[in-house]
Design a protein around this motif. Structure first.
Motif, mmCIF file in Angstrom:
data_model
loop_
_atom_site.group_PDB
_atom_site.id
_atom_site.type_symbol
_atom_site.label_atom_id
_atom_site.label_comp_id
_atom_site.label_asym_id
_atom_site.label_seq_id
_atom_site.Cartn_x
_atom_site.Cartn_y
_atom_site.Cartn_z
ATOM 1 N N ALA A 165 40.272 -95.079 48.201
ATOM 2 C CA ALA A 165 39.645 -95.022 49.527
ATOM 3 C C ALA A 165 40.438 -95.855 50.544
ATOM 4 O O ALA A 165 41.128 -96.801 50.180
ATOM 5 C CB ALA A 165 38.220 -95.554 49.420
ATOM 6 N N TRP A 166 40.322 -95.493 51.800
ATOM 7 C CA TRP A 166 40.955 -96.256 52.866
ATOM 8 C C TRP A 166 40.055 -96.246 54.078
ATOM 9 O O TRP A 166 39.210 -95.370 54.222
ATOM 10 C CB TRP A 166 42.347 -95.692 53.186
ATOM 11 N N HIS A 167 40.221 -97.263 54.934
ATOM 12 C CA HIS A 167 39.416 -97.277 56.156
ATOM 13 C C HIS A 167 40.101 -98.116 57.219
ATOM 14 O O HIS A 167 40.893 -99.009 56.917
ATOM 15 C CB HIS A 167 38.004 -97.819 55.870
ATOM 16 N N THR A 172 40.872 -92.968 62.173
ATOM 17 C CA THR A 172 41.084 -92.848 60.722
ATOM 18 C C THR A 172 40.006 -91.961 60.101
ATOM 19 O O THR A 172 40.296 -91.145 59.229
ATOM 20 C CB THR A 172 41.083 -94.254 60.087
ATOM 21 N N GLU A 173 38.765 -92.104 60.600
ATOM 22 C CA GLU A 173 37.665 -91.259 60.094
ATOM 23 C C GLU A 173 37.924 -89.783 60.423
ATOM 24 O O GLU A 173 37.743 -88.909 59.582
ATOM 25 C CB GLU A 173 36.326 -91.664 60.745
ATOM 26 N N HIS A 175 40.797 -88.353 61.082
ATOM 27 C CA HIS A 175 41.935 -87.891 60.290
ATOM 28 C C HIS A 175 41.522 -87.656 58.831
ATOM 29 O O HIS A 175 41.942 -86.678 58.204
ATOM 30 C CB HIS A 175 43.078 -88.907 60.386
ATOM 31 N N ALA A 176 40.661 -88.534 58.318
ATOM 32 C CA ALA A 176 40.191 -88.376 56.933
ATOM 33 C C ALA A 176 39.406 -87.070 56.795
ATOM 34 O O ALA A 176 39.530 -86.368 55.784
ATOM 35 C CB ALA A 176 39.334 -89.568 56.516
ATOM 36 N N ASP A 177 38.617 -86.722 57.821
ATOM 37 C CA ASP A 177 37.884 -85.446 57.788
ATOM 38 C C ASP A 177 38.870 -84.279 57.714
ATOM 39 O O ASP A 177 38.648 -83.300 56.993
ATOM 40 C CB ASP A 177 37.004 -85.286 59.042
ATOM 41 N N LEU A 179 41.920 -84.391 56.494
ATOM 42 C CA LEU A 179 42.536 -84.402 55.158
ATOM 43 C C LEU A 179 41.606 -83.772 54.119
ATOM 44 O O LEU A 179 42.047 -82.981 53.288
ATOM 45 C CB LEU A 179 42.817 -85.832 54.717
ATOM 46 N N HIS A 180 40.321 -84.159 54.181
ATOM 47 C CA HIS A 180 39.361 -83.578 53.235
ATOM 48 C C HIS A 180 39.342 -82.055 53.369
ATOM 49 O O HIS A 180 39.326 -81.333 52.370
ATOM 50 C CB HIS A 180 37.953 -84.143 53.474
ATOM 51 N N GLU A 191 40.042 -87.373 46.164
ATOM 52 C CA GLU A 191 39.470 -88.562 45.533
ATOM 53 C C GLU A 191 39.607 -88.510 44.011
ATOM 54 O O GLU A 191 38.687 -88.870 43.269
ATOM 55 C CB GLU A 191 38.006 -88.695 45.947
ATOM 56 N N TYR A 236 51.342 -88.653 55.896
ATOM 57 C CA TYR A 236 50.451 -87.855 56.746
ATOM 58 C C TYR A 236 51.232 -86.994 57.741
ATOM 59 O O TYR A 236 50.877 -85.840 57.986
ATOM 60 C CB TYR A 236 49.458 -88.769 57.480
#
Ligand SMILES: C[S@@+](CC[C@H](N)C(=O)[O-])C[C@H]1O[C@@H](n2cnc3c(N)ncnc32)[C@H](O)[C@@H]1O
Length: 292
Positions: A165-167, A172-173, A175-177, A179-180, A191, A236
């Motif tokens: 995990a990263w934060h 970042t949130e 970008h994480a969406d 990526l998911h 994960e 990324y």
């Protein structure tokens, strides 16, 4: 502070593998070779200078496989600590990344880790694999681990490193969406580290343990933070082609949008004290009494 990798080599078209059936989303080019070396150095620093955590005997003549070896940064680093009679091999779907010079007891072949040679059964003392989360489909993880189990001799070890995990903040949130969404669209397990112990147990491994480190991201954290930022931003930014080929996934529409998101992400890490990523190394053993 060192400039980011992508800033050093602007506007160079990225090159990707063309191995039949492989799902890997990162480039395989000169720029990636530099990033993989930086990544190795960052991970080594995060693990207090240690790259070999599995308890294999260095004074014997171990057979070692580096699975998805890339530029062989790990193999080249452990080689001097091994006995000169150790036999080390790297497999990858892409030979463009293999080093052009290496010690004579290291060899390489093009192979998917999903289908390793039959004649390797029960040969290896150690299988090392690091960062295949952007490569293996959900259904391929159990297959890859059972291949590793098969090629290890009874009592042999696996050492598997994967990001966790990263934060940092709101960018970042977002970008994480993205990526998911990208990973789900490709059946990849972002994960995978959460499932790894179960996968290992299901493949037959015992004595499973994990070592976890927290890696700071961004200029606020000195050289390690800047290097980690450059490395993971390199990852990324390297996903631009798959994101744009997937129509931007509802997060970006143009190349400029994508680049802007990356610039904002990098800025957020630099300005957010506490921005960080977990990294896990799993070590597990094939039972000594195993007959398969
Ligand atoms: C993120 S890189 C990591 C390289 C290396 N393990 C390291 O830590 O420096 C992932 C590597 O896995 C390779 N790869 C992707 N899919 C693969 C597959 N099915 N079989 C073997 N290698 C694969 C890629 O070509 C790439 O070199």
């Amino acid at each position: 502070m060192s400039p980011s990798i992508s800033a050093e080599i602007p506007h160079v078209p990225r090159v990707f593998h063309n191995y039949p059936g492989a799902n890997y989303i990162l480039p395989s080019d000169e720029q990636e070779i530099h990033r993989l070396k930086l990544q190795h150095d960052v991970l080594k620093a995060a693990f207090d200078g240690k790259v070999l955590l599995a308890p294999i005997k260095l004074h014997t003549s171990p057979f070692v496989l580096d699975s998805g070896t890339g530029s062989a940064a790990w193999l080249l680093d452990v080689a001097p600590d091994m006995s000169p009679s150790a036999i080390m091999h790297g497999v990858d779907i892409e030979n463009r990344l293999f080093p052009t010079s290496h010690p004579p007891n290291i060899s390489f072949s093009i192979n998917s880790i999903a289908t390793l040679p039959e004649e390797w059964t029960a040969k290896f003392d150690l299988v090392h694999q690091r960062l295949l989360l952007a490569a293996l489909r959900r259904s391929e993880w159990p297959k890859a681990l059972s291949q590793m189990f098969r090629i290890l001799r009874p009592g042999g070890y696996v050492q598997l490193g994967e990001a966790g995990a990263w934060h940092a903040g709101a960018v970042t949130e977002r970008h994480a969406d993205m990526l998911h969404t990208l990973f789900e669209s490709r059946e990849l397990l972002l994960e995978v580290s959460s499932d790894m112990s179960t996968f290992l147990r299901d493949a037959g491994f015992v004595d499973i343990r994990v070592e976890t480190r927290t890696i700071p991201l961004g200029a606020w954290a000195g050289q390690l933070g800047a290097d980690a930022r450059d490395n993971f931003m390199g990852v990324y930014r390297g996903m631009k082609t798959p994101v744009l080929r997937s129509g931007g996934l509802g997060f970006v529409e143009t190349e400029e949008d994508f680049d802007r998101l990356m610039d904002e992400l990098e800025k957020e890490w630099d300005e957010t004290k506490g921005a960080e990523m977990k990294f896990h190394i799993f070590i597990a053993q094939k039972p000594t009494e195993c007959t398969t």
